[in-house]
Design a protein around this motif. Structure first.
Motif, mmCIF file in Angstrom:
data_model
loop_
_atom_site.group_PDB
_atom_site.id
_atom_site.type_symbol
_atom_site.label_atom_id
_atom_site.label_comp_id
_atom_site.label_asym_id
_atom_site.label_seq_id
_atom_site.Cartn_x
_atom_site.Cartn_y
_atom_site.Cartn_z
ATOM 1 N N TYR A 91 -3.026 -5.925 -5.993
ATOM 2 C CA TYR A 91 -3.306 -5.262 -4.723
ATOM 3 C C TYR A 91 -2.629 -3.898 -4.695
ATOM 4 C CZ TYR A 91 -3.788 -4.669 0.355
ATOM 5 O OH TYR A 91 -4.097 -4.192 1.605
ATOM 6 N N HIS A 108 -4.419 0.181 -4.630
ATOM 7 C CA HIS A 108 -4.336 1.027 -3.426
ATOM 8 C C HIS A 108 -3.613 2.329 -3.679
ATOM 9 C CE1 HIS A 108 -5.781 -2.514 -1.389
ATOM 10 N NE2 HIS A 108 -6.135 -1.688 -0.423
ATOM 11 N N LYS A 138 0.826 -1.213 0.000
ATOM 12 C CA LYS A 138 0.000 0.000 0.000
ATOM 13 C C LYS A 138 0.857 1.257 0.000
ATOM 14 C CE LYS A 138 -3.260 -1.501 3.086
ATOM 15 N NZ LYS A 138 -4.369 -1.498 4.019
#
Length: 137
Positions: free
Chosen positions: A133, A137, A97
């Motif tokens: 992922y 983000h 992230k």
């Protein structure tokens, strides 16, 4: 079958131990909290060591392998091996992230033997690959 409340509690505990939930949110006596912090610190300090085993964890906590297994199961509802993997993946997701590191850097930093193995474990846990992922983000 696990009750919803028990499941919620276990998830809270795992989240706390992933280092992202304040300790105060957790109802545990002081001694248990101390031990949980120690347990987590030991794992965190060995996070990038892919050779770190449950035996080594037990030794650092001055416990037998068996009592460590019992403790982890009763406290977190999971095995020590699974706990360590959960922790590694939680830290990895946090790093993904934040950005700035490649997926393979993160995989080694979090103690996975290869980026491919990391991607497999990550996908099992989060339902998407580390790159997916990271880009979401």
């Amino acid at each position: 079958a696990m009750t919803r409340a028990k499941e919620k509690l276990i998830n809270e505990k795992l989240n706390f131990l992933s280092g992202f939930v304040a300790l105060e949110q957790f109802v545990a006596d002081g001694k248990e909290t101390e031990f949980m912090k120690k347990f987590d610190e030991v794992i965190t300090s060995h996070l990038s060591d892919e050779g770190f085993t449950v035996e080594m964890l037990a030794k650092e906590l001055a416990m037998s392998h068996t009592s460590l297994g019992r403790y982890t199961l009763s406290t977190f509802g999971t095995s020590p091996v699974n706990y360590i993997r959960t922790k590694r993946l939680a830290v990895a997701s946090h790093l993904l992230k934040q950005g700035g590191l490649s997926v393979s850097d993160i995989s080694y930093k979090c103690g996975f033997s290869s980026p491919a193995y990391f991607a497999k474990c990550f996908k099992d846990a989060y339902g998407m690959t580390p790159s997916q992922y990271q880009s979401s983000h």
